[in-house]
Scaffold this active site. Structure first.
Site, mmCIF file in Angstrom:
data_model
loop_
_atom_site.group_PDB
_atom_site.id
_atom_site.type_symbol
_atom_site.label_atom_id
_atom_site.label_comp_id
_atom_site.label_asym_id
_atom_site.label_seq_id
_atom_site.Cartn_x
_atom_site.Cartn_y
_atom_site.Cartn_z
ATOM 1 N N GLU A 148 0.812 -1.222 0.000
ATOM 2 C CA GLU A 148 0.000 0.000 0.000
ATOM 3 C C GLU A 148 0.846 1.273 0.000
ATOM 4 O O GLU A 148 0.498 2.242 -0.682
ATOM 5 C CB GLU A 148 -0.946 0.004 1.208
ATOM 6 C CG GLU A 148 -2.082 -0.998 1.104
ATOM 7 C CD GLU A 148 -3.051 -0.660 -0.017
ATOM 8 O OE1 GLU A 148 -3.069 0.493 -0.476
ATOM 9 O OE2 GLU A 148 -3.788 -1.568 -0.441
ATOM 10 N N SER A 149 1.923 1.307 0.766
ATOM 11 C CA SER A 149 2.660 2.579 0.883
ATOM 12 C C SER A 149 4.170 2.395 0.986
ATOM 13 O O SER A 149 4.868 3.331 1.362
ATOM 14 C CB SER A 149 2.161 3.369 2.096
ATOM 15 O OG SER A 149 2.470 2.696 3.309
#
Length: 287
Positions: A142-143
């Site tokens: 996700e990040s």
């Protein structure tokens, strides 16, 4: 101890006169029209924003807050966002998609993240029954463990979709209303919050409605932080459990409850495959 606080607290790193001044005002046909004239650039946007304003009025968000928020030079239509929607990475053949995520940097980064946050991960896992390596893998996809969480202003991402993507009309209407409510409740200037091209934000990349619905104040400070790992990891775990994750299970076979909970996080089969493959690679590297 886990705290499910009704307050969705703001970001302590953000300061702005918008968040410091008590805004007042009431909704009238004229204020509504003034706001539409200010923010809507075409017929599609006029319709969507009109319905967004209906929701915000019902939630007690005053028009003055919106007027001040909309008076910002960085509000633009970003064509790069449209190009990203036209070529979503999840539509790539898997052999190409996996190369974005299942590579040495994310594997070793996941091992480092796991070791540095092991006590926290164990605590979250104990409370929620979610596999800690799945949480690490999700954070990596996700990040990139927090390194790539802010590529676009969230407001601009949603604003662009409102003007340019009629196929996302219902979705973006809901998410813009949720986002502006979140900002008002927490004194967060809407143009200050960075996220993804789709409008997700935080290290866990929650869309606004998911953050408001699933975020957890794990450290008990009265704040559900989107950019602090205790709350982020617990919020991710809570989301998975609330979407069917079998507590204490590490069965990720296709069609299992755990597999389906990851699919709920992002409705793309390639996404589920890459999250689970990265998880296995991190476990193997960790030894």
């Amino acid at each position: 101890m886990i705290h499910f606080t009704p307050l969705i607290a703001g970001l302590t790193l953000v300061t702005s006169l918008v968040g410091q001044v008590e805004v007042t005002g009431r909704w009238t046909p004229q204020t509504r029209q003034n706001l539409l004239d200010q923010i809507a650039g075409n017929e599609l946007a006029t319709g969507i924003y009109s319905r967004v304003f209906d929701q915000l009025e019902n939630e007690g968000v005053p028009p003055d807050f919106l007027e001040r928020s909309f008076d910002h030079p960085d509000i633009v239509i970003d064509d790069e966002i449209i190009r990203r929607f036209e070529r979503p990475a999840e539509k790539m053949p898997y052999k190409h998609y996996r190369k974005i995520f299942v590579k040495n940097r994310r594997i070793t980064g996941g091992v480092t993240f796991y070791r540095e946050n092991k006590a926290l991960l164990d605590s979250v896992s104990s409370q929620f029954g979610v596999d800690p390596f799945l949480l690490v893998s999700l954070a990596g996809v996700e990040s990139q463990y927090g390194l790539r969480a802010k590529t676009h202003p969230v407001f601009v991402a949603l604003h662009t979709q409102i003007h340019k993507l009629p196929r996302r009309e219902q979705w973006v209407e809901k998410e813009m209303a949720e986002f502006l409510s979140y900002c008002y409740e927490n004194n967060v200037p809407p143009l200050s919050l960075g996220g993804s091209y789709a409008g997700a934000f935080g290290y866990g990349q929650f869309i606004p409605s998911s953050f408001r619905g699933y975020a957890v104040d794990f450290d008990g400070d009265g704040v559900r932080h989107p950019f602090e790992w205790p709350d982020v990891l617990a919020s991710m775990a809570n989301y998975l459990v609330m979407n069917g994750y079998a507590k204490g299970s590490v069965d990720f076979s296709e069609g299992s409850r755990n597999w389906k909970s990851v699919l709920r996080y992002n409705h793309a089969l390639n996404y589920v495959k890459v999250v689970l493959e990265l998880r296995e690679a991190i476990i193997s590297e960790e030894g």
